[in-house]
Design a protein around this motif. Structure first.
Motif, PDB file in Angstrom:
ATOM      1  N   LEU A   1      39.876  19.010 -29.866  1.00  0.00           N
ATOM      2  CA  LEU A   1      39.572  18.068 -30.942  1.00  0.00           C
ATOM      3  C   LEU A   1      40.732  18.047 -31.927  1.00  0.00           C
ATOM      4  O   LEU A   1      41.352  19.072 -32.186  1.00  0.00           O
TER       5      LEU A   1
ATOM      6  N   ASP B   1      29.833  29.097 -36.674  1.00  0.00           N
ATOM      7  CA  ASP B   1      29.718  29.896 -35.472  1.00  0.00           C
ATOM      8  C   ASP B   1      31.012  29.909 -34.641  1.00  0.00           C
ATOM      9  O   ASP B   1      31.649  28.874 -34.464  1.00  0.00           O
ATOM     10  N   GLY B   2      31.378  31.074 -34.144  1.00  0.00           N
ATOM     11  CA  GLY B   2      32.586  31.210 -33.341  1.00  0.00           C
ATOM     12  C   GLY B   2      32.551  30.347 -32.096  1.00  0.00           C
ATOM     13  O   GLY B   2      33.569  29.781 -31.678  1.00  0.00           O
ATOM     14  N   MET B   3      31.360  30.227 -31.511  1.00  0.00           N
ATOM     15  CA  MET B   3      31.206  29.397 -30.307  1.00  0.00           C
ATOM     16  C   MET B   3      31.530  27.938 -30.616  1.00  0.00           C
ATOM     17  O   MET B   3      32.189  27.254 -29.841  1.00  0.00           O
ATOM     18  N   THR B   4      31.072  27.481 -31.793  1.00  0.00           N
ATOM     19  CA  THR B   4      31.333  26.104 -32.201  1.00  0.00           C
ATOM     20  C   THR B   4      32.840  25.853 -32.301  1.00  0.00           C
ATOM     21  O   THR B   4      33.347  24.836 -31.835  1.00  0.00           O
TER      22      THR B   4
ATOM     23  N   GLU C   1      35.100  27.488 -30.724  1.00  0.00           N
ATOM     24  CA  GLU C   1      35.641  27.589 -29.370  1.00  0.00           C
ATOM     25  C   GLU C   1      35.487  26.249 -28.629  1.00  0.00           C
ATOM     26  O   GLU C   1      36.391  25.819 -27.909  1.00  0.00           O
ATOM     27  N   VAL C   2      34.337  25.616 -28.802  1.00  0.00           N
ATOM     28  CA  VAL C   2      34.107  24.308 -28.165  1.00  0.00           C
ATOM     29  C   VAL C   2      35.137  23.305 -28.682  1.00  0.00           C
ATOM     30  O   VAL C   2      35.778  22.588 -27.924  1.00  0.00           O
TER      31      VAL C   2
ATOM     32  N   VAL D   1      32.855  18.603 -37.106  1.00  0.00           N
ATOM     33  CA  VAL D   1      32.335  19.898 -36.666  1.00  0.00           C
ATOM     34  C   VAL D   1      32.148  20.854 -37.843  1.00  0.00           C
ATOM     35  O   VAL D   1      31.021  21.267 -38.139  1.00  0.00           O
TER      36      VAL D   1
ATOM     37  N   PRO E   1      29.951  19.341 -41.114  1.00  0.00           N
ATOM     38  CA  PRO E   1      28.511  19.255 -40.811  1.00  0.00           C
ATOM     39  C   PRO E   1      27.882  20.626 -40.607  1.00  0.00           C
ATOM     40  O   PRO E   1      26.779  20.882 -41.073  1.00  0.00           O
ATOM     41  N   ALA E   2      28.606  21.533 -39.944  1.00  0.00           N
ATOM     42  CA  ALA E   2      28.059  22.871 -39.722  1.00  0.00           C
ATOM     43  C   ALA E   2      27.849  23.588 -41.048  1.00  0.00           C
ATOM     44  O   ALA E   2      26.910  24.363 -41.204  1.00  0.00           O
TER      45      ALA E   2
ATOM     46  N   LYS F   1      37.989  23.874 -29.883  1.00  0.00           N
ATOM     47  CA  LYS F   1      39.328  24.218 -29.414  1.00  0.00           C
ATOM     48  C   LYS F   1      39.503  23.856 -27.940  1.00  0.00           C
ATOM     49  O   LYS F   1      40.507  23.260 -27.549  1.00  0.00           O
ATOM     50  N   SER F   2      38.513  24.191 -27.122  1.00  0.00           N
ATOM     51  CA  SER F   2      38.683  23.972 -25.693  1.00  0.00           C
ATOM     52  C   SER F   2      38.658  22.483 -25.347  1.00  0.00           C
ATOM     53  O   SER F   2      39.243  22.073 -24.357  1.00  0.00           O
ATOM     54  N   TYR F   3      38.013  21.674 -26.193  1.00  0.00           N
ATOM     55  CA  TYR F   3      38.032  20.234 -25.942  1.00  0.00           C
ATOM     56  C   TYR F   3      39.111  19.539 -26.775  1.00  0.00           C
ATOM     57  O   TYR F   3      39.096  18.319 -26.932  1.00  0.00           O
TER      58      TYR F   3
END
Lengths: 276, 269
Positions: free
Chosen positions: A174, A162-165, A167-168, A183, A186-187, A170-172
């Protein structure tokens, strides 16, 4: 179905209590036991060379398990396990790499599609020439055949994260390592595991085939030799053993899937139950 | 002399400075400008609401601020640092909690995940920090559960705890309460007030809910039009503590709400 019935059905599927679990086991094994019993009695007085009595087949199986365990059964399982392990590790690693670099994937795609189209058994003569008769040849054939479903499914799984995943991640900020291991993989694990499931069945085919072609050991070898020598009970016994091994492998795999994909079932259960 | 100027500049630099941001998707005849020349600042410990109709490019703006999207022109500064990629002092709470949390990780592990990249944090410190921020959102005992075992409102609390544990100076929230029911929504709004009182953070809240923008904001930035621009920046001088019943029934609140609404209406309609 009433709401209550749905709830009860869900509980039964979850099978948490020992009583329910026992019930599940009983519903799963009564038919095999019945068929086995029919086979036993129907074949008891068999005089056919091709279809010996179940009793003699089981005796042959017992003999095989005691006398040829180390010499034939262990090597078969070892080669199977080794080939699968190589396929799983390299399939996930290369699949993740290609899935994370779309440019690389596009460049390699035609080549990969071509290689994947080659049936694993077609490589038997090639590997025989390269590695000779022995474990290496069998492991190589299994690893090659089992690699493709795992690799292709890993690519698919990674591409469909998922693109949102992302994005999370990236923004944090990792790290690349955490992003891939905690991430992305597991996804993608539901797809990776369904690829592995295919590979397990494929590798059972490949181990037997490789033992037919050029081998001096293994369950497939026993089957072939006993058929040639008209030892029909041993032939049937090896077939029975292969079936049981395949079944056990599947059960083990289902258990791994059950543990690894617990979250996936949870999420799906939620979205399906969320309607009510 | 030079040193003096630098010092002076540091003193006046707001937590977040947005200067002349615009964003255009596509090129040539197919170019579609979403954001047009947006400028504003957000100061320390301030909550700034960004309100505008749906589809006004609010999320696009937020993604530019978060360093997730490069603006076509203009700059974003976090204190003195030009934002070109996600900065370390910034955390985001996304709208869709069901997708922003990792379903394969427990609640505790979800909150800890971003802390792995923070330099100098030991495993115990990570664990402790995550536990603390879970407690501050009222989920101290849910660490071992998985996100999908929680209600929507609780999942969004986990996402908020994850952002808090990251200890940002600027917290961006993208329509954070748009996917929960009304009761949960007002609970989460009050939670946001408590967080603001407890942590030293600048909060930027993107919302389409006018009432929420006034209730939570120290200032409300009204955005509208195509391409979207800042219509007005409305100061909200309602004292703290604010609460759902008394604050929302004051005349002041009603007037501000009406004012923001009229601002959006005049420019869109």
């Amino acid at each position: 179905m009433s709401t209550e019935a749905i709830v009860t059905a869900t509980r039964a599927r979850a099978g948490k209590t020992p009583k329910r679990r026992a019930l599940t086991i009983i519903t799963e094994i009564w038919l095999p036991i019945l068929l086995f019993a029919i086979w036993w009695f129907a074949s008891a007085d068999s005089t056919s060379i091709y279809f010996p009595s179940l009793q003699s087949i089981l005796e042959a199986l017992g003999e095989m398990l005691t006398q040829r365990f180390a010499s034939d059964i262990v090597p078969s399982l070892q080669n199977l396990g080794m080939g699968l392990l190589i396929a799983i590790v390299s399939g996930i690693a290369i699949g993740a790499l290609l899935g994370l670099s779309p440019g690389l994937y596009r460049a390699f795609q035609p080549l990969l599609e071509f290689m994947r189209a080659i049936p694993g058994v077609a490589l038997l003569p090639v590997m025989l020439v390269i590695f000779g008769i022995g474990s290496s040849m069998k492991i190589a054939v299994i690893a090659f055949g089992a690699f493709w479903p795992i690799m292709m499914n890993t690519v698919d799984g990674v591409l469909s994260v998922d693109g949102m995943t992302r994005e999370v991640s990236k923004s944090y900020r990792l790290s690349r390592f955490d992003h891939v291991l905690r991430v992305v993989l597991p996804a993608a694990s539901p797809q990776i595991i369904s690829g592995m499931r295919l590979s397990v069945s494929l590798s059972v085919i490949l181990i037997v085939a490789s033992e037919y072609i050029a081998s001096t050991e293994g369950i497939g070898y026993i089957e072939l030799m006993s058929a040639r020598m008209y030892q029909m009970d041993t032939m049937w016994a090896s077939l029975l053993l292969l079936g049981v091994l395949g079944y056990v492998a599947n059960v083990l795999f289902r258990y791994v899937e059950h543990v690894v994909l617990r979250w996936h079932r949870g999420v799906r259960g939620n979205t399906q139950g969320g309607q009510g | 002399m030079t040193q003096l100027t630098v010092e002076k500049e540091q003193l006046v630099r707001p937590a977040l400075t947005v200067s002349g941001i615009s964003k255009t998707y596509g090129t040539g005849a197919e170019a579609r400008q979403i954001l047009g020349d947006i400028t504003f600042e957000a100061y320390d410990n301030e909550t700034v609401s960004i309100v505008g109709p749906s589809g006004a490019g609010k999320t696009t703006l937020l993604r530019c601020l978060a360093g997730l999207l490069e603006p076509t022109s203009g700059t974003v500064h976090l204190r003195d640092q030009l934002v070109t990629s996600p900065p370390e002092q910034l955390a985001v709470v996304f709208q869709d909690y069901s997708r922003s949390l990792m379903p394969w990780l427990t609640v505790q592990a979800n909150v800890e995940l971003p802390l792995r990249g923070k330099a100098g944090l030991t495993k115990t410190e990570r664990h402790e920090r995550a536990r603390e921020s879970l407690e501050s959102v009222g989920l101290g005992s849910s660490g071992k559960l998985y996100p999908w075992q929680l209600s929507g409102g609780m999942q969004q609390r986990v996402a908020i705890a994850r952002a808090l544990a990251y200890q940002p100076t600027v917290l961006l929230m993208d329509e954070p309460f748009a996917s929960v029911d009304a009761q949960t929504r007002s609970d989460l709004e009050d939670l946001t007030h408590r967080i603001k009182a407890r942590y030293n953070m600048t909060i930027l809240l993107v919302t389409h809910d006018i009432e929420e923008s006034v209730y939570l904001g120290d200032r409300v930035i009204v955005m509208s039009g195509t391409p979207t621009t800042v219509t007005e920046i409305v100061p909200v001088d309602i004292p703290y503590p604010r609460d759902q019943i008394t604050t929302k029934s004051t005349r002041e609140f009603a007037e501000l709400r009406a004012h923001v609404l009229s601002q959006i209406r005049t420019t869109t309609g």
